[in-house]
Scaffold this motif. Structure first.
Motif, PDB file in Angstrom:
ATOM      1  N   ASN A   3       8.002  -1.486 -14.471  1.00 65.67           N
ATOM      2  CA  ASN A   3       7.939  -1.413 -13.399  1.00 65.67           C
ATOM      3  C   ASN A   3       7.255  -0.188 -12.727  1.00 65.67           C
ATOM      4  O   ASN A   3       7.230   0.914 -13.449  1.00 65.67           O
ATOM      5  CB  ASN A   3       8.968  -1.520 -12.391  1.00 65.67           C
ATOM      6  CG  ASN A   3      10.214  -0.769 -12.679  1.00 65.67           C
ATOM      7  OD1 ASN A   3      10.151   0.377 -12.437  1.00 65.67           O
ATOM      8  ND2 ASN A   3      11.453  -1.466 -13.035  1.00 65.67           N
ATOM      9  N   SER A   4       6.520  -0.201 -11.533  1.00 61.83           N
ATOM     10  CA  SER A   4       6.045   1.021 -10.878  1.00 61.83           C
ATOM     11  C   SER A   4       6.634   1.306  -9.649  1.00 61.83           C
ATOM     12  O   SER A   4       7.120   0.404  -9.111  1.00 61.83           O
ATOM     13  CB  SER A   4       4.343   0.952 -10.763  1.00 61.83           C
ATOM     14  OG  SER A   4       3.783   0.902 -12.069  1.00 61.83           O
ATOM     15  N   ILE A   5       6.851   2.598  -9.451  1.00 58.84           N
ATOM     16  CA  ILE A   5       7.375   3.112  -7.855  1.00 58.84           C
ATOM     17  C   ILE A   5       6.379   3.594  -6.952  1.00 58.84           C
ATOM     18  O   ILE A   5       5.687   4.511  -7.525  1.00 58.84           O
ATOM     19  CB  ILE A   5       8.429   4.322  -8.236  1.00 58.84           C
ATOM     20  CG1 ILE A   5       9.443   3.519  -9.227  1.00 58.84           C
ATOM     21  CG2 ILE A   5       9.093   4.412  -6.835  1.00 58.84           C
ATOM     22  CD1 ILE A   5      10.472   4.601  -9.683  1.00 58.84           C
ATOM     23  N   PHE A   6       6.085   2.949  -5.800  1.00 58.08           N
ATOM     24  CA  PHE A   6       5.213   3.470  -4.926  1.00 58.08           C
ATOM     25  C   PHE A   6       6.047   3.892  -3.718  1.00 58.08           C
ATOM     26  O   PHE A   6       7.331   3.610  -3.535  1.00 58.08           O
ATOM     27  CB  PHE A   6       4.478   2.350  -4.167  1.00 58.08           C
ATOM     28  CG  PHE A   6       3.301   1.867  -5.116  1.00 58.08           C
ATOM     29  CD1 PHE A   6       3.652   2.036  -6.232  1.00 58.08           C
ATOM     30  CD2 PHE A   6       2.421   0.910  -4.715  1.00 58.08           C
ATOM     31  CE1 PHE A   6       2.520   1.658  -7.385  1.00 58.08           C
ATOM     32  CE2 PHE A   6       1.710   0.364  -5.623  1.00 58.08           C
ATOM     33  CZ  PHE A   6       1.543   0.658  -6.864  1.00 58.08           C
ATOM     34  N   THR A   7       5.490   4.928  -2.984  1.00 62.26           N
ATOM     35  CA  THR A   7       6.136   5.511  -1.467  1.00 62.26           C
ATOM     36  C   THR A   7       5.238   4.831  -0.489  1.00 62.26           C
ATOM     37  O   THR A   7       3.785   5.325  -0.541  1.00 62.26           O
ATOM     38  CB  THR A   7       6.533   6.899  -1.797  1.00 62.26           C
ATOM     39  OG1 THR A   7       7.080   7.448  -2.641  1.00 62.26           O
ATOM     40  CG2 THR A   7       6.854   7.246  -0.490  1.00 62.26           C
ATOM     41  N   THR A  33       0.696  -1.172   0.103  1.00 68.98           N
ATOM     42  CA  THR A  33       0.145  -0.002   0.091  1.00 68.98           C
ATOM     43  C   THR A  33       0.859   1.196   0.040  1.00 68.98           C
ATOM     44  O   THR A  33       1.738   1.374   0.900  1.00 68.98           O
ATOM     45  CB  THR A  33      -0.898  -0.100   1.323  1.00 68.98           C
ATOM     46  OG1 THR A  33      -1.720  -1.160   1.309  1.00 68.98           O
ATOM     47  CG2 THR A  33      -1.661   1.367   1.157  1.00 68.98           C
ATOM     48  N   GLY A  34       0.567   2.202  -0.897  1.00 69.66           N
ATOM     49  CA  GLY A  34       1.495   3.360  -0.994  1.00 69.66           C
ATOM     50  C   GLY A  34       0.945   4.256  -2.061  1.00 69.66           C
ATOM     51  O   GLY A  34       0.048   3.964  -2.767  1.00 69.66           O
ATOM     52  N   THR A  35       1.461   5.330  -2.269  1.00 70.33           N
ATOM     53  CA  THR A  35       1.215   6.474  -3.193  1.00 70.33           C
ATOM     54  C   THR A  35       1.996   6.193  -4.413  1.00 70.33           C
ATOM     55  O   THR A  35       3.204   5.989  -4.178  1.00 70.33           O
ATOM     56  CB  THR A  35       1.565   7.681  -2.547  1.00 70.33           C
ATOM     57  OG1 THR A  35       0.911   7.797  -1.381  1.00 70.33           O
ATOM     58  CG2 THR A  35       1.404   8.813  -3.701  1.00 70.33           C
ATOM     59  N   VAL A  36       1.484   6.236  -5.478  1.00 75.11           N
ATOM     60  CA  VAL A  36       2.027   5.920  -6.810  1.00 75.11           C
ATOM     61  C   VAL A  36       2.915   7.254  -7.248  1.00 75.11           C
ATOM     62  O   VAL A  36       2.428   8.242  -7.375  1.00 75.11           O
ATOM     63  CB  VAL A  36       0.953   5.639  -8.007  1.00 75.11           C
ATOM     64  CG1 VAL A  36       1.813   5.510  -9.280  1.00 75.11           C
ATOM     65  CG2 VAL A  36       0.138   4.526  -7.628  1.00 75.11           C
ATOM     66  N   PRO A  93       3.454   4.679   3.447  1.00 74.43           N
ATOM     67  CA  PRO A  93       3.063   5.811   4.260  1.00 74.43           C
ATOM     68  C   PRO A  93       4.064   6.213   5.096  1.00 74.43           C
ATOM     69  O   PRO A  93       4.237   7.401   5.925  1.00 74.43           O
ATOM     70  CB  PRO A  93       2.011   5.178   5.299  1.00 74.43           C
ATOM     71  CG  PRO A  93       1.108   4.299   4.183  1.00 74.43           C
ATOM     72  CD  PRO A  93       2.175   3.936   3.506  1.00 74.43           C
ATOM     73  N   ASP A  94       5.173   5.374   5.533  1.00 73.15           N
ATOM     74  CA  ASP A  94       6.398   5.537   6.363  1.00 73.15           C
ATOM     75  C   ASP A  94       7.488   5.904   5.407  1.00 73.15           C
ATOM     76  O   ASP A  94       8.636   5.804   5.833  1.00 73.15           O
ATOM     77  CB  ASP A  94       6.735   4.513   7.309  1.00 73.15           C
ATOM     78  CG  ASP A  94       7.088   3.192   6.213  1.00 73.15           C
ATOM     79  OD1 ASP A  94       6.642   3.087   5.444  1.00 73.15           O
ATOM     80  OD2 ASP A  94       7.552   2.076   7.022  1.00 73.15           O
ATOM     81  N   ASN A  95       7.257   6.248   4.036  1.00 72.04           N
ATOM     82  CA  ASN A  95       8.440   6.728   3.213  1.00 72.04           C
ATOM     83  C   ASN A  95       9.263   5.987   2.868  1.00 72.04           C
ATOM     84  O   ASN A  95      10.662   6.314   2.435  1.00 72.04           O
ATOM     85  CB  ASN A  95       9.095   8.121   4.146  1.00 72.04           C
ATOM     86  CG  ASN A  95       9.546   9.251   2.896  1.00 72.04           C
ATOM     87  OD1 ASN A  95       8.952   9.367   1.707  1.00 72.04           O
ATOM     88  ND2 ASN A  95      10.527   9.907   3.378  1.00 72.04           N
ATOM     89  N   GLN A  96       8.900   4.705   2.490  1.00 69.83           N
ATOM     90  CA  GLN A  96       9.891   3.884   2.071  1.00 69.83           C
ATOM     91  C   GLN A  96       9.413   3.858   0.359  1.00 69.83           C
ATOM     92  O   GLN A  96       8.285   3.765  -0.042  1.00 69.83           O
ATOM     93  CB  GLN A  96       9.756   2.500   2.322  1.00 69.83           C
ATOM     94  CG  GLN A  96      10.089   2.266   4.177  1.00 69.83           C
ATOM     95  CD  GLN A  96      10.166   1.049   4.402  1.00 69.83           C
ATOM     96  OE1 GLN A  96      10.896   0.018   4.077  1.00 69.83           O
ATOM     97  NE2 GLN A  96       8.908   0.544   5.400  1.00 69.83           N
ATOM     98  N   LYS A  97      10.642   3.695  -0.452  1.00 63.91           N
ATOM     99  CA  LYS A  97      10.307   3.519  -1.844  1.00 63.91           C
ATOM    100  C   LYS A  97      10.335   2.194  -2.229  1.00 63.91           C
ATOM    101  O   LYS A  97      11.353   1.552  -1.890  1.00 63.91           O
ATOM    102  CB  LYS A  97      11.535   4.281  -2.628  1.00 63.91           C
ATOM    103  CG  LYS A  97      11.605   4.217  -4.040  1.00 63.91           C
ATOM    104  CD  LYS A  97      12.672   5.054  -4.714  1.00 63.91           C
ATOM    105  CE  LYS A  97      12.621   5.052  -6.351  1.00 63.91           C
ATOM    106  NZ  LYS A  97      13.783   5.723  -6.874  1.00 63.91           N
ATOM    107  N   ILE A  98       9.452   1.727  -2.739  1.00 63.16           N
ATOM    108  CA  ILE A  98       9.082   0.394  -3.226  1.00 63.16           C
ATOM    109  C   ILE A  98       9.060   0.407  -4.779  1.00 63.16           C
ATOM    110  O   ILE A  98       8.093   1.070  -5.184  1.00 63.16           O
ATOM    111  CB  ILE A  98       7.716  -0.083  -2.588  1.00 63.16           C
ATOM    112  CG1 ILE A  98       8.217  -0.213  -0.999  1.00 63.16           C
ATOM    113  CG2 ILE A  98       7.895  -1.892  -2.971  1.00 63.16           C
ATOM    114  CD1 ILE A  98       7.161  -0.904  -0.397  1.00 63.16           C
TER     115      ILE A  98
END
Length: 286
Positions: free
Chosen positions: A157-161, A147-150, A163-168
């Motif tokens: 691939n897609s990059i999410f951030t 779960t994160g902000t796109v 809620p605790d500011n990890q880049k996935i």
């Protein structure tokens, strides 16, 4: 005898020097012209390819609702196709058999495709995401167990951030291979709370208190309706379900605030929130 051999050698040497320069000039001249033409075709073709792709970019950006990632993807595809045509035309001018070249290119493409099948799968998934738009940059999404902000939707691939500011970085194949939950796709969301009171407490009073707490909150959309109802007679408590609608950006703020207000108001009104408990009956046989 020696004089005869010397005369023969001189005659051969004269013949060689007579014909060789003209042949070299003719051959070199023919190849030089073809090489110059091939270079000119390549340079002019590359220039035209860039001009056409710039024009295509301008046209696509004027299309309403066209995603920037999709624009870049389409422009790159068109550019590489044009450059392949230009390269084949240049090679044909040099006398290279382009049919054989295409056959080799096809075989190499097949081998590369088999070796990179996972990457090609992610590529296809990226195209699907860009075309069908299950989410866009800035949406809060749950996909592939994350779960994160796109932040970025790429081809592979897609990059999410989080809620605790990890880049996935998530492969697109993993995203399209499962369920996608777009949390803030709609403008409003429903806040759901489960509130328990003791069996000795007044149900009607608790219900009125809950309704007052929810309806008086400034960010609750009262016109969309408020639901407060007894949902369960549980082992240790009488449980109420509390449902209210809010604007999507206000969801977590309202949820946390209502939870706090329920505890503070229940304490003030003398309504208990019971701990888990169990009644034990002991019988003495004597």
């Amino acid at each position: 005898m020696e004089q005869i051999i010397e005369n023969k050698i001189n005659k051969i040497s004269d013949s060689f020097t007579t014909y060789l320069p003209d042949n070299i000039v003719e051959i070199v001249g023919g190849y030089a012209f073809s090489l110059i033409m091939a270079i000119v075709i390549f340079l002019v073709g590359k220039w035209l390819a860039k001009k056409l792709t710039r024009l295509l970019t301008t046209v696509l950006r004027k299309v309403k609702g066209m995603d920037e990632t999709l624009i870049r993807f389409l422009v790159n595809i068109v550019y590489y196709i044009l450059m392949i045509v230009v390269l084949l035309t240049s090679l044909s001018e040099l006398g290279v058999e382009t049919t054989s070249f295409l056959a080799i290119l096809g075989a190499a493409g097949l081998a590369i495709g088999l070796a990179l099948k996972d990457s090609l799968g992610n590529f296809a998934s990226g195209v699907m995401i860009i075309l069908f738009k299950p989410f866009k940059v800035g949406d809060v999404v749950t996909a592939a167990g994350v779960t994160g902000t796109v932040n970025e939707v790429g081809i592979f691939n897609s990059i999410f951030t989080t809620p605790d500011n990890q880049k996935i970085i998530i492969p697109n194949g993993a995203i399209t291979g499962g369920s996608i939950i777009n949390i803030n796709a709609n403008p409003i969301r429903r806040v759901d709370l489960l509130v328990g009171i003791g069996y000795d407490d007044d149900i009607k009073k608790a219900k009125d208190v809950l309704h007052t707490i929810v309806s008086s909150h400034e960010k609750v959309l009262v016109d969309n309706g408020i639901t407060i109802a007894v949902s369960e007679l549980a082992d240790s408590s009488v449980n109420f379900v509390v449902r209210a609608w809010v604007n999507t950006p206000d969801y977590w703020a309202v949820k946390f605030d209502l939870t706090e207000q329920v505890k503070l108001t229940f304490d003030k009104e003398g309504i208990s929130i019971p701990y888990p408990q169990r009644d034990i009956h002991h019988y003495n046989k004597d």
